[in-house]
Scaffold this active site. Sequence first.
Site, short mmCIF file in Angstrom:
data_model
loop_
_atom_site.label_atom_id
_atom_site.label_comp_id
_atom_site.label_asym_id
_atom_site.label_seq_id
_atom_site.Cartn_x
_atom_site.Cartn_y
_atom_site.Cartn_z
N LYS A 44 -1.76 2.40 -0.96
CA LYS A 44 -2.92 2.97 -1.63
C LYS A 44 -3.59 2.01 -2.61
O LYS A 44 -4.35 2.41 -3.50
CB LYS A 44 -2.61 4.31 -2.36
CG LYS A 44 -1.84 5.32 -1.58
CD LYS A 44 -2.16 5.37 -0.12
CE LYS A 44 -3.55 5.88 0.19
NZ LYS A 44 -3.85 5.71 1.65
N THR A 47 -5.00 -1.73 0.95
CA THR A 47 -4.45 -2.44 2.11
C THR A 47 -5.47 -2.57 3.25
O THR A 47 -5.75 -3.67 3.72
CB THR A 47 -3.24 -1.64 2.68
OG1 THR A 47 -2.55 -1.01 1.63
CG2 THR A 47 -2.33 -2.52 3.50
N HIS A 99 4.13 -3.33 3.60
CA HIS A 99 4.26 -2.64 2.31
C HIS A 99 5.63 -2.96 1.69
O HIS A 99 6.01 -2.33 0.70
CB HIS A 99 4.20 -1.12 2.48
CG HIS A 99 2.83 -0.57 2.71
ND1 HIS A 99 1.70 -1.02 2.07
CD2 HIS A 99 2.41 0.45 3.51
CE1 HIS A 99 0.66 -0.31 2.47
NE2 HIS A 99 1.05 0.58 3.34
N SER A 129 -4.75 8.45 -5.42
CA SER A 129 -4.99 8.18 -4.01
C SER A 129 -3.76 8.57 -3.18
O SER A 129 -3.87 9.20 -2.12
CB SER A 129 -5.31 6.68 -3.83
OG SER A 129 -5.58 6.38 -2.50
N SER A 218 -17.38 -4.51 6.15
CA SER A 218 -16.14 -4.05 5.49
C SER A 218 -16.46 -3.10 4.33
O SER A 218 -15.58 -2.75 3.55
CB SER A 218 -15.33 -5.25 4.97
OG SER A 218 -16.06 -5.93 3.97
#
Length: 285
Positions: A44, A47, A99, A129, A218
């Site tokens: 969160k 990424t 992660h 988030s 993006s």
Amino acid sequence: MSDDNLWYEGIPFPRVFYSPEILRKAREEFVMKDEDVVTVTFPKSGTHWLMEILCLIHSKGDPKWVQSVPIWDRSPWIETDPGFELANKKEGPRLLTSHLPIHLFPKSFFSSKAKVIYVIRNPKDVIVSGYFYWSSVNFAKKPKSVKQFLECFLEGNVPFGSWFDHVRGWVSMRERENFLMLSYEELKRDTEKTVEKICQFLGKKVEPEELSLILKNSSFQAMRENKMSNFSVVDDAYLVHKNPLLRKGMTGDWKNYFTVAQAEAFDKVFQEKMADLPRELFPWE
Ligand code: A3P
């Protein structure tokens, strides 16, 4: 709240997509190559945003690749059951994602020239988030409230464990040449400058028109509309709501959810755990 998570080496992982066998293989057997570029984050923290930017740098802003291949196939998660195999099969310079806390990261990285970009985000925003995300997917135990998720977060009892330990571990790499640390906040504040910084780290030259395309494709809006990046390709059985990933994309949303007492309690723990690290590593209010 982690009863439904998988525990591995004292850290909770989502039960779907993760297994002790692949987590062990990721650490012990994954062969990192010098030309690999790895996005590493506590979940969160931005990424998918960085993954999309890296894919677009790779394609010089051309959106064909990001619009035709799911984001997890373009930049596979090394430690997941599907990602491990996919990453192993990829040829040429690879974009990879993880992660993992540093002590579970592939050992081969530490003797390679592979590049890691680590994104850090205001942990209060990570909590908000994370609360919405873990409530919206069926891969891990759902939090009951922001309050409960905050308490679990402070105990390190959320998927991927303690944010504090994750950050401390990775931040220790910051003097290495093959390591770049970015913040979600700087990406938001000045995306163009931050993309240029990424290109410089990667030794990639992008022309001004390519840079504009990278930024356009993006953007939050573009990613929200891109079926290959916005969770549309995730099996509905895993989702409570459509599109739990691109929620608001803003900084400081925690102010809408934390009480004053919660914010103060969080700041106290942050101070206790992180006071010895330079304040400039944490560029948020
Ligand atoms: P919010 O839930 O605060 O909206 P991760 O990819 O690590 O799971 O992080 C997800 C967070 O990054 C979500 O935050 C999401 O909206 C935000 N994000 C993803 N793409 C983004 C973009 N292009 N611009 C800004 N924020 C983005």
